[in-house]
Design an enzyme around this catalytic site. Structure first.
Site, PDB file in Angstrom:
ATOM      1  N   ASP A 287      43.172  15.914  -5.597  1.00  0.00           N
ATOM      2  CA  ASP A 287      42.935  14.492  -5.793  1.00  0.00           C
ATOM      3  C   ASP A 287      41.914  14.296  -6.927  1.00  0.00           C
ATOM      4  O   ASP A 287      42.038  14.889  -7.984  1.00  0.00           O
ATOM      5  CB  ASP A 287      42.487  13.862  -4.471  1.00  0.00           C
ATOM      6  CG  ASP A 287      42.459  12.346  -4.490  1.00  0.00           C
ATOM      7  OD1 ASP A 287      43.521  11.731  -4.300  1.00  0.00           O
ATOM      8  OD2 ASP A 287      41.370  11.777  -4.714  1.00  0.00           O
ATOM      9  N   TRP A 288      40.884  13.478  -6.721  1.00  0.00           N
ATOM     10  CA  TRP A 288      39.880  13.258  -7.758  1.00  0.00           C
ATOM     11  C   TRP A 288      39.133  14.543  -8.129  1.00  0.00           C
ATOM     12  O   TRP A 288      38.576  14.657  -9.227  1.00  0.00           O
ATOM     13  CB  TRP A 288      38.887  12.186  -7.320  1.00  0.00           C
ATOM     14  CG  TRP A 288      39.250  10.825  -7.823  1.00  0.00           C
ATOM     15  CD1 TRP A 288      39.909   9.843  -7.155  1.00  0.00           C
ATOM     16  CD2 TRP A 288      38.971  10.299  -9.125  1.00  0.00           C
ATOM     17  NE1 TRP A 288      40.070   8.736  -7.949  1.00  0.00           N
ATOM     18  CE2 TRP A 288      39.496   8.986  -9.173  1.00  0.00           C
ATOM     19  CE3 TRP A 288      38.341  10.795 -10.257  1.00  0.00           C
ATOM     20  CZ2 TRP A 288      39.404   8.171 -10.292  1.00  0.00           C
ATOM     21  CZ3 TRP A 288      38.243   9.985 -11.382  1.00  0.00           C
ATOM     22  CH2 TRP A 288      38.774   8.700 -11.392  1.00  0.00           C
ATOM     23  N   TRP A 328      49.129   3.157  -3.201  1.00  0.00           N
ATOM     24  CA  TRP A 328      47.830   3.487  -2.606  1.00  0.00           C
ATOM     25  C   TRP A 328      46.740   2.561  -3.146  1.00  0.00           C
ATOM     26  O   TRP A 328      45.937   2.027  -2.390  1.00  0.00           O
ATOM     27  CB  TRP A 328      47.493   4.947  -2.892  1.00  0.00           C
ATOM     28  CG  TRP A 328      46.042   5.314  -2.812  1.00  0.00           C
ATOM     29  CD1 TRP A 328      45.220   5.593  -3.853  1.00  0.00           C
ATOM     30  CD2 TRP A 328      45.239   5.431  -1.624  1.00  0.00           C
ATOM     31  NE1 TRP A 328      43.952   5.887  -3.411  1.00  0.00           N
ATOM     32  CE2 TRP A 328      43.929   5.789  -2.046  1.00  0.00           C
ATOM     33  CE3 TRP A 328      45.481   5.260  -0.284  1.00  0.00           C
ATOM     34  CZ2 TRP A 328      42.889   5.990  -1.142  1.00  0.00           C
ATOM     35  CZ3 TRP A 328      44.440   5.460   0.626  1.00  0.00           C
ATOM     36  CH2 TRP A 328      43.164   5.822   0.200  1.00  0.00           C
ATOM     37  N   ASP A 414      53.280  14.563   0.551  1.00  0.00           N
ATOM     38  CA  ASP A 414      52.377  13.638  -0.146  1.00  0.00           C
ATOM     39  C   ASP A 414      53.175  12.572  -0.908  1.00  0.00           C
ATOM     40  O   ASP A 414      53.915  12.906  -1.837  1.00  0.00           O
ATOM     41  CB  ASP A 414      51.497  14.431  -1.119  1.00  0.00           C
ATOM     42  CG  ASP A 414      50.461  13.581  -1.821  1.00  0.00           C
ATOM     43  OD1 ASP A 414      50.417  12.365  -1.577  1.00  0.00           O
ATOM     44  OD2 ASP A 414      49.674  14.155  -2.600  1.00  0.00           O
ATOM     45  N   HIS A 443      49.077  14.835   1.556  1.00  0.00           N
ATOM     46  CA  HIS A 443      48.166  14.721   0.419  1.00  0.00           C
ATOM     47  C   HIS A 443      46.953  15.627   0.582  1.00  0.00           C
ATOM     48  O   HIS A 443      46.529  16.288  -0.365  1.00  0.00           O
ATOM     49  CB  HIS A 443      47.730  13.260   0.282  1.00  0.00           C
ATOM     50  CG  HIS A 443      46.780  13.008  -0.847  1.00  0.00           C
ATOM     51  ND1 HIS A 443      47.141  13.161  -2.165  1.00  0.00           N
ATOM     52  CD2 HIS A 443      45.471  12.625  -0.852  1.00  0.00           C
ATOM     53  CE1 HIS A 443      46.096  12.874  -2.945  1.00  0.00           C
ATOM     54  NE2 HIS A 443      45.078  12.550  -2.169  1.00  0.00           N
TER      55      HIS A 443
END
Length: 462
Positions: A287-288, A328, A414, A443
């Site tokens: 993710d980030w 999202w 995901d 995810h």
């Protein structure tokens, strides 16, 4: 028959396992076992804080357990193994129990009563003599204690420093007794970009390890996400550093959403790597953690050995964002107070309720959630967006100049950064082989991370 040294080490490792239980409970990590013949008849670990009992030392609790097991307060012929030299109270109890032998690991220069401060076992006028031996697994047991007290001192120093007026700090009690997360906190607040904000990170394993795993989380997670992978890395003898991004986990949380930007968070991570002088890094990202982390190696390629890439992307601003991500982002805008724990429960039905609740721990109220609101709009959507140019540079570096090894793991369920997004990213990383695809994972693929970690340890083995 076991050699005496091998036998002592075997039982001292059982005492060390008890010390780990004390550490997980927030107690001074001391553990003890009582042995009769070749069997353990009593176990104990420190518990004076949780039990509100000044006598609840590991040795006392192990003696009590052994006495119940054997049905006698006299423990004739028994041996006690303890990870720290016993104090006067515990030494007296051992002599009263008429133990045949006591074996300790690390010496205690402040309260040790087996020779460091006094030596009760050498008093010939006592009506019972107990043999004493020291130094068995002393380095291993002593390192556990050293790290515990170092973390306590650092935490005390950091807690004594004032919190910035424009930030919040999650109360420490919200992080107590989290399942599967026993590691002590580390903090830094003097990185130039932090400007006094406090950043939390885990730092486990030997400093001179052959590999250092730098584990970066995303939104709305924190370092708790890596709890199933960290033990595998440590078991291999490696070092693990897992920071909480500012605004997440145990790190300070700016009150304003505008305090967050792509380039600022990236700079903080660059400064943390420099401050800790991390080398032989395998960068584990999701993710980030990947949006930011995949831009780091080009700044100091010599520090990095590999990439472990999980359900993430590069925010280059010149490609459309995926429909899953747009959905999202819209959900976050409509429902800014969404339950983090409920989000994890929906995507990871195998998690226990207390594990899902742990993800809520950093965010007791709306004021602590500014980062959760800020991060979805921060993903670069245009070529001139903050972080987009840096991400394009990273794409060029990874596709043309990256010389480390790469491993990709994809949670196939995901809807945001699943198989199509990750396969496109694989094409941008030089030499990245076919990915591991986990059909059951979503995810937050780290929630299925033990198998990934074991594969990665073998793949990146020096």
């Amino acid at each position: 028959m076991n050699e005496p040294g091998v036998r002592d080490a075997r039982f001292m490792r059982e005492a060390l396992a008890q010390a780990q239980l004390a550490l997980q409970a927030g107690e001074v990590p001391v553990g003890a076992v009582v042995v009769h013949g070749d069997s353990i008849v009593g176990r104990g670990h420190n518990a004076p804080v949780s039990s509100h009992d000044p006598t609840a030392h590991a040795e006392i609790r192990a003696l009590q357990d052994a006495a119940r097991t054997l049905g006698n307060y006299r423990l004739d012929g028994c041996e006690l193994f303890v990870t720290l030299e016993p104090c006067a109270m515990c030494s007296g109890a051992m002599l009263h129990a008429r133990l045949a032998r006591v074996v300790y690991a690390a010496a205690d220069p402040k309260t040790g009563a087996a020779g460091s401060v006094v030596d009760l076992f050498a008093q010939q006028r006592l009506n019972h003599q107990t043999a004493i031996s020291g130094g068995v697994l002393a380095d291993e047991c002593g390192e556990l204690l050293t790290r515990f007290f170092r973390a306590r001192r650092q935490e005390a120093r950091m807690n004594a420093q004032p919190l910035r007026d424009d930030a919040l700090r999650t109360p420490e009690e919200r992080f107590r007794d989290l399942p599967g997360y026993p590691w002590p906190p580390h903090y830094v607040n003097d990185l130039p970009s932090l400007a006094g904000l406090r950043m939390h990170y885990l730092d486990e394993g030997p400093r001179e390890a052959p590999l250092t795993w730098l584990c970066l989380h995303g939104n709305p997670a924190w370092s708790y996400l890596y709890r199933k992978m960290i033990p595998v890395f440590l078991e291999a003898g490696h070092r693990v550093v897992a920071p909480d991004l500012v605004g997440f986990g145990r790190s300070d949380k700016p009150k304003r959403e505008g305090a967050h930007s792509f380039e600022w968070h990236r700079q903080v991570l660059l400064e943390l790597v420099e401050r800790l002088d991390l080398r032989d890094i395998v960068l584990a990202v999701q993710d980030w953690g990947g949006l930011l982390g995949l831009t780091l190696p080009m700044e100091a390629p010599e520090r990095y050995r590999g990439l472990l890439v999980m359900n993430t992307a590069l925010g280059t601003g010149d490609a459309p964002l995926s429909p899953g991500f747009l959905a999202w982002r819209e959900m976050c805008a409509r429902n800014p107070e969404f339950g983090v724990g409920r989000l994890f429960a929906r995507g990871n039905p195998h998690l226990q309720a207390d594990e899902c609740a742990a993800y809520d721990a950093p965010f007791p109220d709306s004021g602590h959630r500014a980062a959760l609101r800020a991060f979805p709009p921060m993903v670069p959507e245009r070529p001139d967006a903050n972080g987009a140019a840096i991400s394009r540079q990273a794409r060029d570096f990874l596709s043309r100049h990256w010389e480390g090894r790469s491993l990709m793991a994809i949670g196939a369920q995901d809807p945001v950064l699943g198989v199509p997004v990750m396969q496109a990213l694989r094409q941008q990383i030089r030499g990245c082989p076919e990915p591991m695809v986990l059909p059951e994972a979503g995810h937050f693929v780290q929630e299925h991370g033990e198998g990934i970690a074991r594969r990665a340890v073998g793949y990146f083995r020096p």
